[in-house]
Design a protein around this motif. Sequence first.
Motif, short mmCIF file in Angstrom:
data_model
loop_
_atom_site.label_atom_id
_atom_site.label_comp_id
_atom_site.label_asym_id
_atom_site.label_seq_id
_atom_site.Cartn_x
_atom_site.Cartn_y
_atom_site.Cartn_z
N TYR A 5 3.33 -0.40 -13.56
CA TYR A 5 1.94 -0.35 -12.82
C TYR A 5 0.76 -1.90 -12.69
CZ TYR A 5 3.97 3.68 -14.61
OH TYR A 5 4.26 4.94 -14.76
N GLU A 6 1.07 -2.81 -13.61
CA GLU A 6 0.56 -3.87 -13.28
C GLU A 6 0.86 -4.97 -11.80
OE1 GLU A 6 -0.81 -7.77 -16.21
OE2 GLU A 6 0.64 -7.18 -16.48
N LEU A 7 1.77 -4.50 -11.95
CA LEU A 7 2.56 -5.45 -10.46
C LEU A 7 1.82 -4.18 -9.35
CD1 LEU A 7 5.97 -5.65 -11.14
CD2 LEU A 7 4.34 -8.01 -10.95
N ARG A 8 1.91 -2.98 -9.53
CA ARG A 8 1.41 -1.94 -7.89
C ARG A 8 -0.22 -2.46 -8.17
NH1 ARG A 8 4.60 3.53 -10.29
NH2 ARG A 8 7.11 2.63 -9.15
N LEU A 9 -0.63 -2.55 -8.82
CA LEU A 9 -2.21 -2.15 -9.24
C LEU A 9 -2.48 -4.31 -8.80
CD1 LEU A 9 -3.66 -1.13 -12.02
CD2 LEU A 9 -4.38 -0.51 -10.14
N HIS A 10 -1.57 -4.43 -8.71
CA HIS A 10 -2.12 -6.71 -7.90
C HIS A 10 -1.69 -5.98 -6.55
CE1 HIS A 10 -1.81 -10.60 -8.12
NE2 HIS A 10 -0.87 -10.36 -7.15
N LYS A 11 -0.76 -5.71 -6.43
CA LYS A 11 -0.42 -5.51 -4.37
C LYS A 11 -1.73 -5.18 -3.97
CE LYS A 11 3.83 -5.03 -3.38
NZ LYS A 11 5.21 -4.18 -2.73
N LEU A 12 -1.87 -3.87 -5.16
CA LEU A 12 -3.18 -3.42 -4.29
C LEU A 12 -4.81 -3.90 -3.98
CD1 LEU A 12 -4.61 -0.33 -3.47
CD2 LEU A 12 -4.94 -0.02 -5.94
N ARG A 13 -4.48 -4.85 -5.07
CA ARG A 13 -5.78 -5.33 -5.24
C ARG A 13 -5.73 -6.15 -4.09
NH1 ARG A 13 -9.97 -5.50 -8.80
NH2 ARG A 13 -10.15 -4.63 -10.25
N SER A 14 -4.26 -6.93 -3.71
CA SER A 14 -3.96 -8.09 -2.68
C SER A 14 -4.34 -7.25 -1.75
CB SER A 14 -2.63 -8.97 -2.89
OG SER A 14 -2.93 -9.17 -3.67
N TYR A 15 -4.44 -5.96 -0.71
CA TYR A 15 -4.39 -5.59 0.03
C TYR A 15 -6.32 -5.22 0.21
CZ TYR A 15 -4.59 -1.05 3.52
OH TYR A 15 -5.57 -0.75 4.38
N LEU A 16 -6.60 -4.87 -0.34
CA LEU A 16 -7.82 -4.51 -0.80
C LEU A 16 -8.76 -6.01 -0.55
CD1 LEU A 16 -8.66 -2.28 -3.95
CD2 LEU A 16 -8.39 -1.52 -1.34
N GLU A 17 -8.66 -7.23 -1.13
CA GLU A 17 -8.86 -8.01 -0.41
C GLU A 17 -8.71 -8.91 0.67
OE1 GLU A 17 -9.09 -12.66 -2.66
OE2 GLU A 17 -7.24 -11.38 -2.67
N LYS A 18 -7.38 -8.53 1.41
CA LYS A 18 -7.17 -8.97 2.42
C LYS A 18 -7.78 -8.56 3.61
CE LYS A 18 -3.15 -9.04 5.79
NZ LYS A 18 -1.66 -8.37 5.87
N LYS A 19 -7.93 -6.90 3.61
CA LYS A 19 -8.64 -6.02 4.35
C LYS A 19 -10.66 -5.76 4.00
CE LYS A 19 -5.54 -4.39 6.41
NZ LYS A 19 -5.44 -4.76 7.85
N GLN A 20 -11.16 -6.95 3.14
CA GLN A 20 -12.31 -6.06 2.85
C GLN A 20 -13.21 -5.15 2.74
OE1 GLN A 20 -14.12 -9.03 6.13
NE2 GLN A 20 -13.53 -11.34 5.36
N ILE A 21 -12.07 -4.96 1.48
CA ILE A 21 -12.55 -3.47 0.89
C ILE A 21 -13.22 -3.40 -0.41
CG2 ILE A 21 -11.99 -0.97 0.19
CD1 ILE A 21 -9.19 -1.53 2.05
N ASP A 22 -14.46 -3.36 -0.78
CA ASP A 22 -15.80 -3.67 -1.83
C ASP A 22 -14.59 -2.66 -2.89
OD1 ASP A 22 -16.39 -4.85 -0.55
OD2 ASP A 22 -18.08 -3.37 0.43
N ILE A 23 -14.47 -1.48 -2.80
CA ILE A 23 -13.60 -0.46 -4.14
C ILE A 23 -13.01 0.46 -3.01
CG2 ILE A 23 -14.44 1.61 -5.53
CD1 ILE A 23 -17.24 0.34 -6.19
N ALA A 24 -12.13 0.36 -4.13
CA ALA A 24 -10.62 1.50 -3.73
C ALA A 24 -11.36 3.10 -4.36
CB ALA A 24 -9.65 1.34 -4.13
N LEU A 25 -11.12 4.29 -4.07
CA LEU A 25 -11.15 5.00 -5.08
C LEU A 25 -9.94 6.04 -5.07
CD1 LEU A 25 -13.60 6.37 -6.73
CD2 LEU A 25 -14.55 7.58 -4.72
N ILE A 26 -8.89 6.60 -6.17
CA ILE A 26 -7.84 7.15 -5.61
C ILE A 26 -8.20 8.21 -6.02
CG2 ILE A 26 -5.16 6.89 -5.83
CD1 ILE A 26 -5.95 3.97 -6.10
#
Length: 368
Positions: A5-26
Motif C-alpha cells: 500500500y505504501e508503494l501504491r500510494l507513492h506511485k499515486l503521489r508521483s503521478y499527482l506531482e507530475k500532473k500538478q494535481i493538488d489533491i486526489a479524492l478517491i
Amino acid sequence: MSSIYELRLHKLRSYLEKKQIDIALITNPTNIYYFTGFHSNPHERFMALIVDMGSARESMIVPGLDLEAAQQHSFVRDLIPCSDSENPYDLLKDKVGRTRIGTLGLEKKAISLHRVEQLQELYPDVHFTDIEPFIIQERLVKSEEDLVSIRRAVDIAEKVLESTVQKVRVGMMEQELAAELEYKMRMFGGDKPSFESIILTGKRSSLPHGKPGAYSIQENDFLLFDFGVYAGGFCSDITRTFLIGEGTKEQETIYETVLTANLAAIQAVKVGTPYGVIDQTGRGVIAAKGYDAYFNNRIGHGLGLDVHEDPSINGENEMLIEPGHVFTIEPGIYLPSLGGVRIEDDVYVQPNGQVEVLTHYPKQLRRL
C-alpha cells in the motif's frame, strides 16, 4: 520493508506531482481498498481517501459505523469518522484546511453529479481532472500477492462447481441449483459471489446474462453455470456448460465449436499482441462453422478486484497484452431455438510472458 500500500500510494503521489494535481479524492470503495487494504460498502454514505500534496500523510473520511473496521485494516491511519448527522464536506474542508484548491483529482466514473456540486460549493474556482485512467492502469498489473488471492478464488469456485454438479437431477429448478451453488461458496471459504450467479437450462441457456428462475431441467437440455467467487479481495469467474442426457448431434457440434474457439483464443495470447487478436481468433473459429450471428458479445474482460475490469477483450481493442494481466476468455454460441454454450477460463500472463490458465475444471463435453 515497504508495504504494497505504501508503494501504491507513492506511485499515486508521483503521478499527482507530475500532473500538478493538488489533491486526489478517491471515492470508489474498490480503489480505496487497492490503496489502503480497507474495504467497505458505504452505501449512500460518503467515504473518501484524501491524498493532499500539501501534506505528507494521507487521510480518509469513513462512515462512523465503519471506523473500527478501518482501524483494523487500513494502511492509512489518519481516519476521520463521519456520523450520519454530520456533513462530510465540512469534515473535508476542515481536514484540507484551505479555502482554495487549484486542481482536484477525481474518478470520473465513480463520482456523482451531486458530489461534484457539493465540492464546487466548497471550492468555487476548483478545476476537476480525471485520475481514474491512472488507477485503472495501475490495477491492470497484478502482484504475486494478488495472484495468491485470485488462485484461491478460482480454487473455491471449482470445488463449488463440482460439488453442485453432483446434485443435478432432471426436474430440479435453476433457482434450486443457484441456492445450492451460493451456499457451497460460503461452505468452501468464499466471502460472497463475484456477481449474481447465472444458472440456465434448456433454451434459456441462450441468454448470456439470464437470471435463474423456476425452470426445471429436462432431458437433452444444455445446463450452463456462469459464476464467480470473491475471496481475499479478488474475484474468479468461470463458465462451464453441461448436457443433460445424450442430447443431439447439433448440440455436440455447437459445444465442440465453442471449445475449439476457447482453446484457439488462449493460444493467441502473447505478450505484445493486441487484445483484439484474442477476440478475432476465437470469433473466427465460430464464424467458420456458420455460427457467427449467434456470438454477439466480446470474448472476455479483465479480472481482479472487480469481476469486470479493463481490458475489454473485443475485436477492436488495440491495447497490447503485457505481463501481469489477468482476464477471462469466454466464447459462446447462443441459439434461441436450442440453447447456448459458453466456456470461460481465467488467464494470467506471468512476469516471464508465459500464459497460465488459472481455471483447471475440465472442458470436454460432460453429460449428466
